[in-house]
Design an enzyme around this catalytic site. Structure first.
Site, short mmCIF file in Angstrom:
data_model
loop_
_atom_site.label_atom_id
_atom_site.label_comp_id
_atom_site.label_asym_id
_atom_site.label_seq_id
_atom_site.Cartn_x
_atom_site.Cartn_y
_atom_site.Cartn_z
N LYS A 87 0.85 -1.20 0.00
CA LYS A 87 0.00 0.00 0.00
C LYS A 87 0.88 1.25 0.00
O LYS A 87 0.64 2.21 -0.73
CB LYS A 87 -0.91 -0.03 1.24
CG LYS A 87 -2.10 0.86 1.13
CD LYS A 87 -3.25 0.45 2.03
CE LYS A 87 -2.91 0.18 3.46
NZ LYS A 87 -3.99 0.50 4.39
N CYS A 176 -14.35 2.22 15.64
CA CYS A 176 -13.33 1.17 15.66
C CYS A 176 -12.50 1.19 16.94
O CYS A 176 -12.22 0.15 17.50
CB CYS A 176 -12.44 1.24 14.42
SG CYS A 176 -11.50 2.73 14.23
N MET A 177 -12.11 2.37 17.42
CA MET A 177 -11.17 2.41 18.54
C MET A 177 -11.84 2.63 19.90
O MET A 177 -11.16 2.63 20.92
CB MET A 177 -10.16 3.55 18.34
CG MET A 177 -9.21 3.37 17.20
SD MET A 177 -8.35 1.79 17.24
CE MET A 177 -7.46 1.94 18.78
N MET A 361 -8.61 -4.58 15.19
CA MET A 361 -10.07 -4.48 15.08
C MET A 361 -10.80 -5.76 15.50
O MET A 361 -11.97 -5.72 15.85
CB MET A 361 -10.47 -4.08 13.66
CG MET A 361 -10.04 -2.68 13.34
SD MET A 361 -10.64 -1.51 14.57
CE MET A 361 -9.16 -0.64 14.99
N GLY A 398 -5.77 1.25 13.22
CA GLY A 398 -5.89 1.03 11.78
C GLY A 398 -5.64 2.30 10.99
O GLY A 398 -5.10 2.26 9.89
N GLN A 399 -6.04 3.44 11.54
CA GLN A 399 -5.94 4.70 10.79
C GLN A 399 -4.70 5.49 11.22
O GLN A 399 -4.23 5.32 12.34
CB GLN A 399 -7.20 5.53 11.01
CG GLN A 399 -8.46 4.83 10.53
CD GLN A 399 -9.66 5.75 10.57
OE1 GLN A 399 -9.85 6.55 9.68
NE2 GLN A 399 -10.46 5.64 11.60
S1 SF4 Z 1 2.18 3.02 7.32
FE1 SF4 Z 1 0.93 1.22 6.89
S2 SF4 Z 1 0.26 1.48 4.77
FE2 SF4 Z 1 2.00 2.84 5.08
S3 SF4 Z 1 3.80 1.65 4.43
FE3 SF4 Z 1 3.58 1.37 6.65
S4 SF4 Z 1 2.39 -0.51 6.87
FE4 SF4 Z 1 2.12 0.20 4.75
#
Ligand code: SF4
Length: 602
Positions: A87, A176-177, A361, A398-399
């Site tokens: 990503k 979520c949190m 999560m 997650g965010q």
């Molecule tokens: S912050 Fe998350 S999305 Fe970005 S490179 Fe690191 S693991 Fe991947």
């Protein structure tokens, strides 16, 4: 056109990466990339945090001219030490999609039409003022997310809570949190993980609780694997409801029936006590025992509320409570063999093993999320494996700024940048720093996220501004809120970078600048604040979300509270914000230090 061999190879590599990505993600427009100038010229690498998950990796973004063209992991960032996930590697493509929103739009005769951004901002301010005049201050609301940068969330909180005087500020991190936050608050009295990623270099055992780190936090999982590779004895135990890539890479995979992890956690505690593995020295110094309600109902109805005041009990009462959770009884409930429960307990109980538990999560979006957080803390507290290198119960986010913005700035109805609205001292501090009368800050929280959207449907809220999130996809019971947002007398403002189902219901769409197109700060899962620099120009008439809020605030008459210049507003906001945390527990680093380094932990 002249093209050097080196430039050609670079361009060919970029184009083949785009072609591969296009094949992987059908439906996403990569057209703008295909028309990239073949001559990339000199690439300059600039540091920035990745803003695409809560890990907070340091990246180096390659810039050619005014364009971001490549990404690699920053070897000098202690989070990822040069690693990057798929990503992250593809992250610059999000800047250049063909349908990127670059102009403001206003709904006219049922259709969104482009207008000058200043006209759209005028309309937003006018509608907010009209709504407040006609329906009161609690008829306007703002909804953001853990993708809000720290200055975005701070400006939103100051405008709505300080200037307008409504606590209608929420963020999708509520969905979520929230259980991680209440888990921390109920177990420790303070929010946010006490551990850090360096624990991964020291732990002997990792237990992943419903947490597919191999795919969801791949960079951190790689650090875990690196530790195991360098030391033969290190073990990874995956405890989950399904088999994932994490299970495949683990030394042992244990599957449980959904929801029964609560019982397994209690059974682990039962075994720890039965085998006399309790760390009494630690427990006597740091632990007290409390009991809460065991039936709190389910919050699916409008206005659902419950009260749960913890009652102090002694160790013997706690031990008696656990009698119901023998491994043999829990085996029948959970599908986890008594032998595996005893095995897990022995790992946690072994005084010579350092244990880190990771979750995200799977636990935090559990129907009893706060409780499962509490129960895993119970395990670590009983054996004293907490807050020392390698010993950590660790709730991942997650965010990118669920911690930095939503939890630390406090973009939730009950929160202020320091403390909660219910506390007079916290209101006084906010009023002084924000230069507003203390009476402006309402001591009563209004709506949590779901209730806020219900209020929009009911008509208690008439104006809602949504930034950096897509609630018309992510909310539960979606049809009600989508229909509610479109009802007569509702006004929706959406700050966005691409068209979404939420911008489909907007009356005004404000074009936002993203990530390296603007300056900002994020706060990752391990209490690390990271500065991101503006590296490339903002495209079209896009505007940083913070500046959108400042423009609207000034139009509403709050020039005194939002006096900053376009050149220095992020630095000025940072300097104002850190006054809230000027105490030994949570002191934030100065602007110039953050700018120079790949993040600093508080
Ligand atoms: S912050 Fe998350 S999305 Fe970005 S490179 Fe690191 S693991 Fe991947």
């Amino acid at each position: 056109m002249e093209i050097t061999r080196r430039a050609f190879i670079k361009a060919a590599a970029a184009n083949s990466a785009v072609a591969a990505a296009a094949a992987l993600f059908p439906g996403i427009s990569f057209g703008a990339w295909k028309t990239l100038d073949q001559s990339l010229g000199r690439i300059e690498w600039k540091k920035t945090p990745c803003r695409f998950c809560g890990t907070g990796c340091g990246l180096l973004v390659g810039v050619s001219g005014d364009r971001a063209v490549a990404v690699k992991g920053d070897p000098n960032c202690s989070v990822n030490k040069g690693l990057c996930c798929v990503k992250g590697y593809h992250s610059v493509q999000i800047l250049y999609g063909q349908d990127r929103i670059k102009e403001a739009m206003v709904r006219k005769n049922g259709k969104l039409v482009e207008v000058p951004v200043q006209e759209a901002l005028d309309l937003v301010a006018q509608k907010m003022k009209e709504t407040i005049n006609d329906h009161g201050k609690d008829a306007v609301a703002i909804y953001g997310s853990g993708q809000w940068s720290i200055p975005d969330g701070y400006a939103a909180s100051k405008l709505f809570k300080g200037c307008i005087g409504t606590n209608n500020v929420e963020a999708n991190a509520r969905l979520c949190m929230a259980s991680a936050v209440t888990g921390f608050l109920t177990s420790f009295g303070l929010d946010e993980p006490m551990g850090c990623y360096d624990d991964m270099d020291h732990a002997d055992v990792f237990v992943t609780w419903g947490n597919n780190m191999a795919e969801m936090h791949p960079v951190l999982f790689s650090r875990m694997l690196a530790n195991r590779q360098s030391k033969n004895h290190v073990q990874i135990i995956d405890f989950a409801t399904r088999t994932t890539r994490t299970s495949q890479a683990a030394d042992k995979s244990i599957l449980f029936r959904p929801q029964t992890d609560l019982a397994v956690a209690n059974a682990i505690c039962y075994e720890i006590i039965r085998n006399k593995w309790v760390n009494w020295d630690f427990v006597k110094k740091h632990v007290s025992f409390h009991k809460g309600k065991t039936n709190i109902g389910y919050g699916t109805e409008d206005h659902f509320k419950f009260q749960d005041k913890a009652e102090t009990v002694d160790f013997e009462e706690y031990q008696a409570f656990l009698e119901d959770y023998t491994p043999e009884k829990v085996e029948k409930l959970s599908g986890v063999s008594a032998q595996d429960i005893k095995y897990l307990a022995a790992l946690y109980g072994d005084p010579d093993k350092k244990v880190t538990s990771f979750w995200c999560m799977g636990m935090n979006q559990h129907t009893r999320g706060t409780w499962i957080n509490n129960l895993v803390y119970n395990i670590h507290l009983l054996v004293g494996k907490i807050s020392s290198p390698g010993n950590s119960p660790f709730s991942l986010t997650g965010q990118p700024s669920a911690c930095g913005t939503v939890r630390e700035v406090g973009t939730l109805t009950h929160k202020l940048p320091h403390g909660v609205v219910m506390k007079e001292g916290a209101r006084k501090m906010a009023a002084e720093i924000w230069q507003v009368p203390v009476e402006n800050i309402d001591p009563k929280p209004t709506y949590h996220t779901v209730e806020m959207f219900r209020a929009l449907d009911r008509g208690d809220i008439r104006f809602m501004w949504v930034q950096v999130t897509n609630p018309m996809v992510t909310m539960p019971n979606l049809r009600r809120y989508r229909d509610g947002a479109k009802k007569d007398g509702r006004f929706m403002v959406v700050s966005e970078i691409y068209p979404t189902p939420t911008s489909d219901v907007a009356d005004v769409v404000l074009p936002s600048a993203l990530w390296v197109e603007r300056e900002g700060f994020f706060g990752n899962s391990e209490r690390r604040t990271q500065h991101n620099e503006q590296i490339i120009p903002t495209p079209g008439n896009t505007m940083c979300n913070t500046w959108q809020l400042i423009e609207v605030a000034r139009r509403m008459g709050f020039e005194k509270q939002f006096p900053w210049s376009r050149e220095t507003y992020i630095e000025d906001i940072w300097n104002e914000y850190i006054r809230f945390h000027d105490n030994p527990k949570h002191r934030m680093a100065p602007y110039n230090e953050l700018k120079a380094r790949s993040g600093i932990q508080w």
